[in-house]
Scaffold this active site. Sequence first.
Site, PDB file in Angstrom:
ATOM      1  N   ALA A  13     -58.381  47.170 -22.296  1.00  0.00           N
ATOM      2  CA  ALA A  13     -57.243  47.956 -21.826  1.00  0.00           C
ATOM      3  C   ALA A  13     -56.995  49.195 -22.676  1.00  0.00           C
ATOM      4  CB  ALA A  13     -55.982  47.087 -21.811  1.00  0.00           C
ATOM      5  N   LYS A  14     -57.498  49.200 -23.905  1.00  0.00           N
ATOM      6  CA  LYS A  14     -57.373  50.347 -24.823  1.00  0.00           C
ATOM      7  C   LYS A  14     -55.932  50.819 -24.947  1.00  0.00           C
ATOM      8  CE  LYS A  14     -62.129  51.907 -24.082  1.00  0.00           C
ATOM      9  NZ  LYS A  14     -62.515  50.936 -23.032  1.00  0.00           N
ATOM     10  N   ARG A  15     -55.026  49.875 -25.131  1.00  0.00           N
ATOM     11  CA  ARG A  15     -53.608  50.196 -25.229  1.00  0.00           C
ATOM     12  C   ARG A  15     -53.298  50.914 -26.540  1.00  0.00           C
ATOM     13  NH1 ARG A  15     -52.547  49.866 -20.034  1.00  0.00           N
ATOM     14  NH2 ARG A  15     -52.020  47.808 -19.230  1.00  0.00           N
TER      15      ARG A  15
END
Length: 270
Positions: free
Chosen positions: A93-95
Amino acid sequence: MSFNTLLRSRWTNANTMLCVGIDPDPHRIPAHLPRNDALFQFCRVIVDATADYACAFKPQFAHFAAQGAEEVLEELIDYIHNAHPGIPVILDAKRGDIGSTAEYYAREAFERYRADAVTVNPYLGADSVKPYADHADKGVIILCRTSNAGGSDLQFLDCGGQPLYQHVARLVAEKWNANGNCGLVVGATFPAELARVREIVGDMPLLIPGIGAQGGDVIATVKAGRTAGGTGMIISSSRAILYAGKGEDFGAAARIAAKATRDAINDANT
């Protein structure tokens, strides 16, 4: 079991460091699948076909969310946990957001989707990563030296005499990893930088995208990224496995591609 326990079990007992990325493109899903359930059925067949060779599955959040298919993502992760309970799921998700918001993103990843690990962006600093790392049984895999060419725009900036990606690696290894549940994303497309990160972080798990469709070399990747014990890597391949076949035999083709990739990784590790 914790993410680290599941991962190490797959490395050792299943003899694999291949991570199967699940990045479903609706335009490439075989036409014979039922239109009302094609996305889930496509992913399910891929999971079942490749599970023997996977140390982890890595569904890419945007590929589901852009189709309004977050419920399919939930269903898929539940399916993996139930049908293949020893294989961890990394939510890609590369939050990255301020701490108060990061707490909700962490809950989304670990409570709503029940992922075993999640990818996060360190650009906002320690307090943006801590809410994830506080889930001590979950994995927090932090972007470091990414596989795309544009990553050099920022990741090679000088930071006190070292490139920024090395500064990130040191921060994670020396300050942010209090629960021992952090890892780093380092691309296979940059084996020299991969080797440098391994020197900095010791035995920390590295998620390594970039082989397969992105052209990363398996032999160079393994030699640069492995630990002294010959593990430590989550080497991800997505499109080269997902779309190895186009017709009704797409699952069998994916299985063949996954086995070939797993075997290439193991051969390079001898």
